[in-house]
Design a protein around this motif. Structure first.
Motif, short mmCIF file in Angstrom:
data_model
loop_
_atom_site.label_atom_id
_atom_site.label_comp_id
_atom_site.label_asym_id
_atom_site.label_seq_id
_atom_site.Cartn_x
_atom_site.Cartn_y
_atom_site.Cartn_z
N UNK A 41 35.04 71.35 57.51
CA UNK A 41 36.47 71.16 57.62
C UNK A 41 36.89 71.05 59.09
N UNK A 42 37.69 70.05 59.41
CA UNK A 42 38.33 69.92 60.73
C UNK A 42 39.78 70.30 60.55
N UNK A 43 40.26 71.32 61.27
CA UNK A 43 41.52 71.96 60.90
C UNK A 43 42.65 71.84 61.91
N UNK A 272 46.81 67.32 50.96
CA UNK A 272 46.34 68.36 51.87
C UNK A 272 45.12 68.00 52.69
N UNK A 273 44.39 66.96 52.28
CA UNK A 273 43.19 66.61 53.05
C UNK A 273 42.75 65.20 52.72
N UNK A 299 44.84 67.90 56.50
CA UNK A 299 46.23 67.66 56.84
C UNK A 299 47.08 68.93 56.65
N UNK A 300 46.80 69.67 55.59
CA UNK A 300 47.58 70.88 55.32
C UNK A 300 47.46 71.91 56.42
N UNK A 301 46.34 71.90 57.14
CA UNK A 301 46.17 72.78 58.29
C UNK A 301 46.78 72.16 59.54
N UNK A 369 47.09 74.39 44.50
CA UNK A 369 46.36 73.27 45.08
C UNK A 369 46.17 73.38 46.58
N UNK A 370 45.11 72.75 47.07
CA UNK A 370 44.87 72.66 48.52
C UNK A 370 44.57 71.22 48.93
N UNK A 371 43.84 70.47 48.09
CA UNK A 371 43.62 69.05 48.37
C UNK A 371 44.89 68.26 48.05
N UNK A 372 45.53 68.64 46.95
CA UNK A 372 46.85 68.14 46.56
C UNK A 372 47.65 69.37 46.13
N UNK A 373 48.86 69.53 46.65
CA UNK A 373 49.60 70.77 46.41
C UNK A 373 51.02 70.49 45.94
#
Length: 384
Positions: A41-43, A272-273, A299-301, A369-373
């Protein structure tokens, strides 16, 4: 596998609320391998923004990736001229001018009809009874698959979203996704005989794209054009109802619906990513990546990076959201951004707050969700 430091997560906790874990990653291990996701993960925002454009290393092309295997190789899974050729073919259906002149009146008519149906009820689940059908009706028009019901459009989109985020390999999720793609293919076959004017199906056919590319890109539009606007419509309304002073700023002209949506998209990141495949070995940010490594651009980060956003966990429609990358960056910037902004900020939000008098929450609004929230449900009431 990359030599990034390892971070473990609890998948259930991450889906319920990914932001604490992402904040720890940004602070301590901004590039980190997460075994539970099988990806590095790149945050941090600047790192995501820079590396997303380096498609020669972090390639969008993923022949064995979940999206490609389940939906076909769409333009989101291509780079360079192959990507741009399909993006140019689709552009006439999604250009800002087409959105304003052709789609906006269709969006408005559909949303007004849904409001008219809801008004006498005095209460509803805003996700399923307003945001979902408004988003689905817009998407049916844009794709050209007008024979689908709103519920069918929502179901196939959710099934594909779940399938593309099924990194745990659940067989039931994969099976539902495959049924959804077969269902879409049947509707594409039926609509291909006379595709509606300016629809994605028509413009890609007119541009001479091969049939497999057309089918893959229609599925891409559905997977990104239903759930995210649906969740952003309901989510932005929830954010404003839980921050009444900011809603009042819009009512008295100190802020706009566009400000509210931009901040919600930064704060919650409905997308989210974005996954990438390492195409050639490289060392980035002190981490050595090897070919075929899987990388998630978070993206969420990035949208809660303290280096760009003061008190990033707060919803604040007065903040500068320019550094946010809610629609991505570089060559893969969301092709449907103009349509989404129009539907959400020029149609759905103003209509809901204008016609549903004294709109208020009537229960808890859980998110997942984290990939889609987005919100799972949103019980509301209004004065009928």
């Amino acid at each position: 596998m990359s030599d990034a430091p390892v971070t473990h997560i609890n998948l259930r906790d991450f889906a319920a609320d990914p932001y604490p874990a992402l904040a720890r990653m940004r602070a301590k291990t901004p590039v980190t391998y997460v075994p539970e996701l099988g990806a590095t993960l790149i945050t941090r925002r600047d790192d995501v923004h820079a590396q997303e454009k380096r498609t020669e290393v972090f390639s969008s092309r993923q022949p064995d990736g979940l999206m490609t295997r389940l939906m076909g190789e769409n333009m989101m899974r291509k780079d360079g001229e192959a990507h741009m050729a399909e993006r140019r073919a689709l552009f006439p259906a999604l250009s800002p001018r087409t959105v304003q002149e052709h789609w906006k009146p269709i969006f408005q008519a559909a949303a007004r009809e849904q409001i008219k149906r809801l008004l006498p009820r005095g209460s509803c689940n805003l996700v399923t009874d307003f945001a979902m059908p408004v988003s689905a009706m817009a998407l049916k028009a844009i794709t050209g698959l007008e024979a689908m019901t709103n519920a069918e459009m929502d179901d196939v989109s959710q099934s594909m979203i779940d399938g593309c985020a099924n990194y745990a390999g659940d067989k039931g999720t994969e099976s539902r996704c495959k049924r959804a793609t077969r269902f879409i293919d049947d509707h594409i076959t039926d609509a291909s005989h006379a595709p509606p004017d300016r629809s994605a199906l028509q413009v890609m056919t007119d541009a001479g794209l091969p049939e497999d590319s057309i089918r893959a890109n229609i599925k891409l539009i559905i997977s990104g054009g239903q759930n995210e606007p649906r969740d952003a419509i309901a989510g932005t309304i929830w954010a404003l109802l839980t921050h009444p002073s900011q809603l009042e700023m819009i009512r008295d002209g100190r802020a706009t619906w566009a400000d509210a949506f931009a901040e919600y998209a930064r704060w919650i990141s409905p997308i989210g990513m974005s996954p990438r495949r390492v195409d050639r070995a490289d060392t980035v940010l002190g981490v050595t990546f090897e070919p075929e490594d899987r990388v998630f651009l978070m993206y969420g980060s990035a949208n809660r990076d303290e280096a760009h956003f003061a008190v990033p966990d707060n919803f604040d429609i007065t903040r500068n959201t320019q550094p946010a990358i809610s629609f991505g960056a570089g060559p893969h910037f969301c092709a449907g951004a103009a349509a989404a902004r129009c539907l959400i900020t020029e149609v759905a939000l103003p209509l809901a707050f204008t016609h549903l008098k004294n709109l208020r929450l009537a229960g808890d609004v859980p998110f997942t969700g984290w990939a889609f929230r987005g919100p799972v449900k949103m019980p509301v009431k209004w004065d009928s």
